[in-house]
Design a protein around this motif. Structure first.
Motif, PDB file in Angstrom:
ATOM      1  N   ILE A  34       0.832  -1.203   0.000  1.00  0.00           N
ATOM      2  CA  ILE A  34       0.000   0.000   0.000  1.00  0.00           C
ATOM      3  C   ILE A  34       0.867   1.254   0.000  1.00  0.00           C
ATOM      4  O   ILE A  34       0.612   2.209  -0.743  1.00  0.00           O
ATOM      5  CB  ILE A  34      -0.971  -0.020   1.194  1.00  0.00           C
ATOM      6  N   PHE A  35       1.912   1.248   0.823  1.00  0.00           N
ATOM      7  CA  PHE A  35       2.812   2.394   0.920  1.00  0.00           C
ATOM      8  C   PHE A  35       3.514   2.656  -0.415  1.00  0.00           C
ATOM      9  O   PHE A  35       3.549   3.788  -0.905  1.00  0.00           O
ATOM     10  CB  PHE A  35       3.824   2.120   2.035  1.00  0.00           C
ATOM     11  N   ALA A  36       4.053   1.605  -1.026  1.00  0.00           N
ATOM     12  CA  ALA A  36       4.764   1.759  -2.299  1.00  0.00           C
ATOM     13  C   ALA A  36       3.806   2.162  -3.425  1.00  0.00           C
ATOM     14  O   ALA A  36       4.150   3.007  -4.257  1.00  0.00           O
ATOM     15  CB  ALA A  36       5.486   0.465  -2.659  1.00  0.00           C
ATOM     16  N   ALA A  37       2.610   1.598  -3.443  1.00  0.00           N
ATOM     17  CA  ALA A  37       1.633   1.943  -4.487  1.00  0.00           C
ATOM     18  C   ALA A  37       1.194   3.393  -4.362  1.00  0.00           C
ATOM     19  O   ALA A  37       1.045   4.093  -5.367  1.00  0.00           O
ATOM     20  CB  ALA A  37       0.431   1.010  -4.405  1.00  0.00           C
ATOM     21  N   ARG A  38       0.993   3.855  -3.144  1.00  0.00           N
ATOM     22  CA  ARG A  38       0.597   5.252  -2.925  1.00  0.00           C
ATOM     23  C   ARG A  38       1.691   6.201  -3.418  1.00  0.00           C
ATOM     24  O   ARG A  38       1.412   7.203  -4.074  1.00  0.00           O
ATOM     25  CB  ARG A  38       0.304   5.451  -1.441  1.00  0.00           C
ATOM     26  N   ARG A  39       2.928   5.872  -3.092  1.00  0.00           N
ATOM     27  CA  ARG A  39       4.043   6.715  -3.533  1.00  0.00           C
ATOM     28  C   ARG A  39       4.210   6.649  -5.058  1.00  0.00           C
ATOM     29  O   ARG A  39       4.490   7.662  -5.699  1.00  0.00           O
ATOM     30  CB  ARG A  39       5.335   6.295  -2.828  1.00  0.00           C
ATOM     31  N   ALA A  40       4.016   5.467  -5.639  1.00  0.00           N
ATOM     32  CA  ALA A  40       4.116   5.323  -7.094  1.00  0.00           C
ATOM     33  C   ALA A  40       3.075   6.183  -7.794  1.00  0.00           C
ATOM     34  O   ALA A  40       3.355   6.794  -8.833  1.00  0.00           O
ATOM     35  CB  ALA A  40       3.959   3.861  -7.493  1.00  0.00           C
ATOM     36  N   ARG A  41       1.870   6.282  -7.225  1.00  0.00           N
ATOM     37  CA  ARG A  41       0.839   7.150  -7.809  1.00  0.00           C
ATOM     38  C   ARG A  41       1.266   8.613  -7.745  1.00  0.00           C
ATOM     39  O   ARG A  41       1.019   9.376  -8.671  1.00  0.00           O
ATOM     40  CB  ARG A  41      -0.495   6.964  -7.087  1.00  0.00           C
ATOM     41  N   GLN A  42       1.914   9.011  -6.657  1.00  0.00           N
ATOM     42  CA  GLN A  42       2.405  10.382  -6.540  1.00  0.00           C
ATOM     43  C   GLN A  42       3.469  10.667  -7.601  1.00  0.00           C
ATOM     44  O   GLN A  42       3.474  11.744  -8.212  1.00  0.00           O
ATOM     45  CB  GLN A  42       2.990  10.630  -5.156  1.00  0.00           C
TER      46      GLN A  42
END
Length: 89
Positions: A34-42
């Protein structure tokens, strides 16, 4: 990292799971995803804004990266290099 297209092989998932959250506890696989996916979206939003000329809404990659690197790979490298830290809600 620039020029090396290692993908998910580098950094190893074991080293990413050894990272700790704000409470000092190791993060779980689910928190990591979840953390990596959220940052990837940013990061993806940053590149989209870059093409539109808006540079003030999102933060770009915090590590050296190349054009071939995917946003998720960049996010995982940021976590591995301690550029990001998971905060508890």
């Amino acid at each position: 990292m620039a020029g090396t297209n290692q993908g998910i092989i580098e950094p190893p998932i074991e080293s990413l799971l050894n990272k700790v959250d704000a409470n000092g506890e190791p993060i779980s696989k689910y928190q990591l995803v979840i953390f990596a996916a959220r940052r990837a979206r940013q990061i993806n939003d940053y590149y989209s804004d870059l093409h539109e000329g808006n540079l003030f809404d999102n933060v770009g990659p915090l590590v050296d990266s190349s054009v071939e690197d995917k946003p998720l790979t960049i996010a995982l490298h940021e976590i591995a290099e301690d550029k990001l830290r998971l905060r508890s809600a």
